[in-house]
Scaffold this active site. Structure first.
Site: not given
Ligand code: GLN
Length: 477
Positions: A79, A154, A178
């Site tokens: 990532k 994400s 994420s």
């Molecule tokens: N969807 C969550 C957010 O927007 C989690 C994102 C993440 O785990 N990096 O913050």
């Protein structure tokens, strides 16, 4: 070469049998990943030089008859929030479009020391903020199973890479779901280890008290093997834990008879859907495997989203302050004064979601509101962690859905940030409590959209989590 059917073990066996060299595998993996990428946009950068250098080291060892590392020759996608020396690391942001880090994250060093072959950097929501990958400055990722749908976020690019068979393993990051949510949307296995289990050195900070690095793979076994390599204390991250790293893969393969599994009432209310049916069917498999299933309560779950979006944005507003045009970032060309440089660089560089979070985070930390919002959220976070601690007095593991619904259509929730935030309802509490949690595929809806079963255990008890997930995966395949 499509790597969809490959595993760490099968690659090792093939390399030792001289069916192909690590170099040949790396070249074929890269060629396939590059050819497939237009379908999903899962990769932002390929790293052929680095991949071939790592593969060559593996081939030298094979030639010399030396012991191979545990990830020898395995193609891995990373990532793009995890820094890689000399390989562009964008964090999905226009601000870092040209950023070439001068060092490697600890997880990256450990992967390469173990013989892993890093083939490229994967697309993600800008600074890991999002649940659909649509917040990337470099365009969204398409779900390989259903190209008109999101891969989740994400870490959508990493999940898509494994689902698409362009990498055997991938690293993601999880702050509020994420890793687990994209794993469930793409039909792969994804693991969020205990907070502190894996060093965050070189993971670009979003919300430091919640950020985790964790693995993606097709199987639980391969996730466990990758975690084994990256886990453990690191001098470079004061929050990395001293706790010894047990042998995760050695614990797999057995039965789970007699294990107590808790089903949180709060995760199953209103789950009258195809997702719900698949989760119930997965729980039935756990029962058939001899688990004792119990209803439990996690009463503070309804406050999780509000708590998370106060704590995460507060920490983000502070962490993102460094992107000011002085270091790292692309600098605004139209600025004439120093303050204009800060302002315009940030205005032109950050996408809408980052700006929204910086403003919200700055607000909840401001003098008049700190007690009302930030401090209150920290207290509720403790209550959420206590819910889990009490639940684990009665059960060995907790099972439930990862997401209330499967992959949604691209564009469907983009204009409604609150609807997007609500999709994290089942994943966020695990991060707030800092416990290990994962998503294991548990079938697909009638439209063919994958659904993930979430399994959560006590701090540092990844072994029980892997044992449940592995037994389930073997029984359901
Ligand atoms: N969807 C969550 C957010 O927007 C989690 C994102 C993440 O785990 N990096 O913050």
């Amino acid at each position: 070469m499509n790597l969809g059917e490959r595993s760490i073990d099968s690659i090792r066996a093939d390399l030792l049998a001289r069916k192909y060299s690590a170099r040949e595998l790396a070249l074929e993996a890269l060629a396939y990943a590059q050819a497939e990428n237009p379908k999903t946009n899962a990769y932002l950068t390929f790293s052929p030089e680095r991949a071939l250098a790592a593969a060559l080291e593996v081939d030298k060892k094979i030639f010399a008859g030396e012991e191979l590392g545990p990830l020898a020759g395995v193609p891995i996608a990373i990532k793009d929030v995890i820094v890689t020396r000399d390989v562009r690391t964008t964090c999905g942001s226009k601000l870092l479009e040209h950023y070439i880090p001068p060092y490697d994250a600890t997880a990256i060093q450990r992967i390469e020391n173990a013989g892993g072959v890093i083939i490229g950097k994967t697309n993600c929501d800008e600074f890991a903020m999002g649940s659909s990958n649509e917040n990337s400055a470099f365009g969204p990722v398409r779900n390989p199973i259903a190209p008109d749908r999101v891969p989740g976020g994400s870490s959508g690019g990493s999940a898509a890479a494994v689902a698409q068979g362009t990498a055997v393993l991938a690293l993601g990051s999880d702050t509020g779901g994420s890793i687990r949510q994209p794993a469930s949307f793409c039909g792969v296995t994804g693991v969020t280890p205990t907070y502190g289990r894996v060093s965050r050195y070189g993971l670009t900070a979003f919300a430091s008290s919640l950020d985790h690095i964790g693995p993606f793979a097709k199987s639980v076994r391969d996730c466990a093997a990758l975690l084994q390599v990256i886990a453990g204390r690191d001098e470079m991250d004061a929050t990395s834990a001293f706790a010894p790293v047990p042998d995760y893969t050695a614990a797999l393969g057995g039965g789970i008879r007699g294990m107590k599994i808790g089903l949180p009432r709060e995760f199953f209310e209103n789950l009258e859907s195809e997702t719900g049916d698949l989760i119930h069917a997965a729980v039935d498999v756990l029962k058939k495997l001899g688990c004792e299933v119990r209803d439990i309560r996690l009463p503070h779950t309804p406050y999780a989203i509000a708590t998370y979006y106060i704590i995460a944005t507060a920490e983000a507003s502070s962490n993102l302050a460094r992107y000011d045009g002085v270091r790292y970032t692309t600098r605004s060309k139209s600025a004439r004064t120093l303050s204009e440089m800060y302002r315009l660089t940030r205005d032109e560089g950050f996408g809408a979601e980052c700006k929204r979070r910086i403003m919200l985070g700055t607000y909840v930390l401001s003098a008049g509101y700190y007690d009302a919002y930030y401090l209150k959220a920290q207290k509720v976070r403790s209550l959420i962690a206590r819910d889990y601690a009490e639940a684990f007095e009665q059960v060995d593991a907790i099972a439930g859905p990862v997401s209330p619904f499967p992959a949604f259509r691209l564009g469907e929730k983009v204009n409604d940030p609150v609807a997007m935030y609500l999709s994290d309802i089942f994943t966020i509490t695990g991060d707030l409590a800092g416990i290990p949690c994962m998503s294991v595929p548990c079938g697909a809806t009638r439209l063919g959209l994958p659904v993930g079963l979430q399994i959560l255990t006590r701090h540092f008890d990844e072994i029980s989590m892997f044992r449940v997930a592995d037994a389930y995966q073997r029984a359901s395949n």
